[in-house]
Design an enzyme around this catalytic site. Structure first.
Site, PDB file in Angstrom:
ATOM      1  N   GLU A 282       0.751  -1.375  -0.235  1.00 30.11           N
ATOM      2  CA  GLU A 282      -0.145   0.116   0.069  1.00 30.11           C
ATOM      3  C   GLU A 282       0.817   1.333   0.094  1.00 30.11           C
ATOM      4  O   GLU A 282       0.765   2.133   1.017  1.00 30.11           O
ATOM      5  CB  GLU A 282      -0.972   0.030   1.249  1.00 30.11           C
ATOM      6  CG  GLU A 282      -1.927  -1.107   1.249  1.00 30.11           C
ATOM      7  CD  GLU A 282      -2.575  -1.386   2.805  1.00 30.11           C
ATOM      8  OE1 GLU A 282      -2.262  -0.501   3.441  1.00 30.11           O
ATOM      9  OE2 GLU A 282      -3.460  -2.116   2.812  1.00 30.11           O
ATOM     10  N   PRO A 283       1.616   1.332  -1.043  1.00 31.16           N
ATOM     11  CA  PRO A 283       2.608   2.814  -1.073  1.00 31.16           C
ATOM     12  C   PRO A 283       1.680   3.868  -1.405  1.00 31.16           C
ATOM     13  O   PRO A 283       0.872   3.919  -2.237  1.00 31.16           O
ATOM     14  CB  PRO A 283       3.533   2.464  -2.177  1.00 31.16           C
ATOM     15  CG  PRO A 283       2.647   1.534  -3.062  1.00 31.16           C
ATOM     16  CD  PRO A 283       1.617   0.634  -2.304  1.00 31.16           C
ATOM     17  N   ARG A 285       3.460   7.396  -0.212  1.00 29.33           N
ATOM     18  CA  ARG A 285       4.444   8.670  -0.407  1.00 29.33           C
ATOM     19  C   ARG A 285       5.556   8.160  -1.615  1.00 29.33           C
ATOM     20  O   ARG A 285       6.209   9.102  -2.212  1.00 29.33           O
ATOM     21  CB  ARG A 285       5.238   8.655   1.098  1.00 29.33           C
ATOM     22  CG  ARG A 285       6.246   9.497   0.999  1.00 29.33           C
ATOM     23  CD  ARG A 285       7.248   9.609   2.387  1.00 29.33           C
ATOM     24  NE  ARG A 285       6.553   9.185   3.358  1.00 29.33           N
ATOM     25  CZ  ARG A 285       5.845  10.196   4.356  1.00 29.33           C
ATOM     26  NH1 ARG A 285       6.259  11.407   4.076  1.00 29.33           N
ATOM     27  NH2 ARG A 285       5.355   9.823   5.426  1.00 29.33           N
ATOM     28  N   CYS A 350      -1.345  33.233  11.357  1.00 31.54           N
ATOM     29  CA  CYS A 350      -1.116  33.708  12.752  1.00 31.54           C
ATOM     30  C   CYS A 350      -0.590  32.783  13.805  1.00 31.54           C
ATOM     31  O   CYS A 350      -1.440  32.423  14.665  1.00 31.54           O
ATOM     32  CB  CYS A 350      -2.211  34.492  13.088  1.00 31.54           C
ATOM     33  SG  CYS A 350      -3.015  35.779  12.178  1.00 31.54           S
ATOM     34  N   TYR A 379       1.019  13.987   1.507  1.00 31.60           N
ATOM     35  CA  TYR A 379       0.623  14.455   2.670  1.00 31.60           C
ATOM     36  C   TYR A 379       0.765  15.892   2.534  1.00 31.60           C
ATOM     37  O   TYR A 379       1.052  16.681   3.510  1.00 31.60           O
ATOM     38  CB  TYR A 379       1.435  13.694   3.886  1.00 31.60           C
ATOM     39  CG  TYR A 379       1.164  12.375   3.877  1.00 31.60           C
ATOM     40  CD1 TYR A 379       0.204  11.657   4.181  1.00 31.60           C
ATOM     41  CD2 TYR A 379       2.243  11.545   3.452  1.00 31.60           C
ATOM     42  CE1 TYR A 379      -0.115  10.408   4.046  1.00 31.60           C
ATOM     43  CE2 TYR A 379       2.039  10.305   3.186  1.00 31.60           C
ATOM     44  CZ  TYR A 379       0.977   9.697   3.696  1.00 31.60           C
ATOM     45  OH  TYR A 379       0.622   8.340   3.779  1.00 31.60           O
TER      46      TYR A 379
HETATM   47  C1  LIG Z   1      -2.874   1.456   6.537  1.00 32.51           C
HETATM   48  C2  LIG Z   1      -1.779   2.324   5.849  1.00 32.51           C
HETATM   49  N1  LIG Z   1      -1.397   1.970   4.419  1.00 32.51           N
HETATM   50  C3  LIG Z   1      -0.510   2.369   3.757  1.00 32.51           C
HETATM   51  C4  LIG Z   1      -0.224   3.834   4.298  1.00 32.51           C
HETATM   52  C5  LIG Z   1       0.742   4.709   3.242  1.00 32.51           C
HETATM   53  O1  LIG Z   1       2.002   4.753   3.982  1.00 32.51           O
HETATM   54  P1  LIG Z   1       2.916   5.660   2.858  1.00 32.51           P
HETATM   55  O2  LIG Z   1       2.435   6.893   2.307  1.00 32.51           O
HETATM   56  O3  LIG Z   1       4.370   6.017   3.870  1.00 32.51           O
HETATM   57  O4  LIG Z   1       3.535   4.694   1.876  1.00 32.51           O
HETATM   58  C6  LIG Z   1      -0.553   4.416   5.488  1.00 32.51           C
HETATM   59  C7  LIG Z   1      -0.140   5.659   6.157  1.00 32.51           C
HETATM   60  O5  LIG Z   1      -0.433   6.138   7.136  1.00 32.51           O
HETATM   61  C8  LIG Z   1      -1.248   3.422   6.191  1.00 32.51           C
HETATM   62  O6  LIG Z   1      -1.754   3.878   7.458  1.00 32.51           O
END
Ligand SMILES: Cc1ncc(COP(=O)(O)O)c(C=O)c1O
Length: 432
Positions: A282-283, A285, A350, A379
Site C-alpha cells: 500500500e505505497p 509517499r 497567525c 501528505y
Molecule cells: C494502513 C496504511 N497503509 C498505507 C499507508 C501509506 O503509507 P506511505 O504513504 O508511507 O506509503 C498508510 C499511511 O499512513 C497507512 O496507514
C-alpha cells in the site's frame, strides 16, 4: 534535461535557469493558475509505480495506492489505468477512488474507526477486502454483511511490535499504538472471524509506519508474523494475501540516498515465498512524494534584529509537514540563483508554527519572486485546511507538454458554501 535537484525526482529540473516540471516552466504555470499552486508530474507517478512493479515482479504483488497520501483524482485515475488498486481509510476516500475509476475489487479499506454508514457503503460497493483493526469492528462488519446477505472479505491488521525508526506520530506498528492487534490477539480474532457469519478470511495486514528509511523493519516484521501466516494458510484456504502496507521512504534532502528498493525486494521476497501468501503493498509517499511541489510567491522579505523572514503566500494550511513532523523540505528559487542568505521561510498565518524552513541557507529571493517547496506531493494537499479562512490551493498535473487543472483554487464563496444560512438568518435560531 537540465539540472535536477533531488535523487529520483527527475521530473523537476532547471533548464536555462528556469525550474521546470517535465516540459513546462513553473513560471508559466504560476502565471496562468496563480499561487500557491501544487504542481504534479504524472511521469514521476508512473515511473515510481513502474519501479515498484518491476523490482518486485517475481512476486507479482497487488499494489494498492494509499489515497491518503494524495487524493487528486487525476493521479488516482492514472494509477488505476496502470493496474493499481487503492488503499482507503474513509468513506470519502472510497468515494474518490471509485470516482477516479478504481475497480471496487481492487480496493482495500483500513482504519480503526469505520462507522456503520461507511461499512454499509463499502459493502454496497463490493470492495476487495476490509482491513479489520479490532474485535468489535469484526462483529459489526459481520452483522452488517449478514443483514445485506453478502460476504465481507477481511484481513486482520496485526501489530508486530517493530520500531520503524520514524517520527512518533507516524509510527504505527509498535505495541503501544492504536492500530491493529498484537499477534496473540490476532490469532484469537481470526478464530472468531472463522466462526462469524458472512465473514471470509482473505489475508493478513500490517503497516509499520512512514517514512521508513530501509528494509530492515519489514524483514523483522515478516519474521515475527510468519508463524501466524503459516497457521492461517494451513487452516483457511480463502486466506491468500499478505499485505505489508506502505511506508517506503523517499529522498527529501539533496544528496539523500533513495529508498533501496532492490534491498527491500531481497529482504522481502524470499520471506514471502516461504510464507506462501501473495504479497500486497500500500505505497503512498513512494509513488507521489517526489511527484509534487508547492509553488509560492514571495510577498515580503522582513528582517528583525535576529532573523530574516521570507514571507510567502503559501502557509501551514497548504503544507503542514514542517511544523507537524519537523519535516525537512528543500526550498529552491524558481529562477535559479547562486546567491543565498540565511532566513526562515514562512507563511502568512497567525502562528509561529507557520513555517516551511527555519534558519537555513535559502535562495536570496525578493518580493514577487517564486519559490518551490520540493517533495510536497505526499501528505501536502491531502492535509491542507482552510485555517485562517484561506481557500485551498489549486492543483495542476503536468504530463509531458500537457497541463491539466486537476482542482481549481478555492474561492471565498467556497469557504462558506456548507453554511446553509444566509447572514441575515444568523439571529433566528430555530427549534429542532
Ligand atoms: C494502513 C496504511 N497503509 C498505507 C499507508 C501509506 O503509507 P506511505 O504513504 O508511507 O506509503 C498508510 C499511511 O499512513 C497507512 O496507514
Amino acid at each position: 534535461m537540465g539540472r535536477i535537484i533531488l535523487h529520483e525526482a527527475e521530473s523537476f529540473f532547471y533548464r536555462n535557469g528556469r525550474l521546470h516540471a517535465e516540459e513546462i516552466a513553473i513560471e508559466e504555470l504560476a502565471g496562468r493558475f496563480g499561487t500557491p499552486l501544487y504542481v504534479y508530474s504524472l511521469a514521476h507517478v508512473r515511473a515510481q509505480y513502474e519501479r515498484l512493479r518491476i523490482t518486485l515482479a517475481e512476486a507479482a504483488p497487488s499494489i494498492h495506492y494509499a489515497v491518503k497520501a494524495n487524493a487528486c483524482g487525476a493521479l488516482i485515475h492514472a494509477l488505476g489505468v496502470m493496474g493499481a488498486g487503492a488503499d482507503v481509510v474513509s468513506g470519502g476516500e472510497l468515494f474518490r477512488a471509485r470516482r477516479a475509476g478504481i475497480p471496487a475489487e481492487r480496493i482495500v479499506y483500513a482504519g480503526i474507526g469505520k462507522t456503520g454508514e461507511e461499512i454499509e457503503y463499502a459493502l454496497g460497493e463490493r470492495i476487495g477486502a476490509f482491513t479489520v483493526e479490532s474485535e468489535p469492528e469484526l462483529e459489526r462488519l459481520s452483522a452488517f454483511a449478514r443483514r445485506r446477505g453478502v460476504a465481507a472479505r477481511v484481513a486482520i491488521r496485526v501489530n508486530p511490535d517493530v520500531d520503524p525508526q520514524t517520527h512518533v506520530y507516524t509510527s504505527t506498528g509498535k505495541k503501544e499504538s492504536k492500530f491493529g492487534l498484537d499477534l496473540e490477539r490476532a490469532r484469537c480474532a481470526y478464530e472468531r472471524a472463522a466462526a462469524l457469519p458472512n465473514i471470509e478470511i482473505a489475508g493478513v495486514h500490517m503497516h509499520l509506519g512512514s517514512p521508513l528509511a530501509d528494509e530492515k523493519p519489514y524483514a523483522e516484521a515478516l519474521d515475527k508474523v510468519a508463524p501466524l501466516c503459516e497457521w492461517l494458510r494451513d487452516r483457511f484456504p480463502s486466506c491468500t494475501t499478505l499485505d505489508l502496507g506502505g511506508g517506503m521512504g523517499i529522498p527529501y534532502r539533496r544528496r539523500q540516498k533513495p529508498f533501496d528498493l532492490a534491498a527491500f525486494a531481497a529482504a522481502v521476497l524470499p520471506r514471502v515465498r516461504v510464507i506462501g501468501l501473495r504479497l500486497a503493498l500500500e505505497p503512498g509517499r513512494y509513488i507521489v512524494g517526489n511527484a509534487g511541489i508547492l509553488v509560492a510567491r514571495v510577498q515580503y522579505v522582513k528582517e528583525n534584529a535576529f532573523r530574516r523572514f521570507i514571507i510567502t503566500d503559501a502557509g501551514m494550511n497548504d503544507l503542514i509537514r514542517p511544523p507537524l513532523y519537523g519535516a525537512w523540505h528543500e526550498i529552491v528559487a524558481v529562477r535559479e540563483t547562486e546567491a543565498h542568505f540565511r532566513a526562515d521561510v514562512v507563511g502568512p498565518i497567525c502562528e509561529s508554527g507557520d513555517f516551511f524552513a527555519q534558519d537555513r541557507e535559502a535562495p536570496a529571493v525578493r518580493e514577487g519572486d517564486l519559490i518551490a517547496v520540493m517533495s510536497a506531493g505526499a501528505y501536502g494537499f491531502s492535509m491542507a485546511s482552510n485555517y485562517n479562512s484561506r481557500g485551498r490551493a489549486a492543483e495542476v498535473v503536468v504530463d509531458g507538454t500537457r497541463v491539466m487543472l486537476a482542482r481549481r483554487r478555492e474561492t471565498w464563496d467556497d469557504l462558506v458554501r456548507a453554511e446553509d444560512e444566509a447572514p441575515s438568518q444568523y439571529g433566528r435560531v430555530k427549534a429542532m
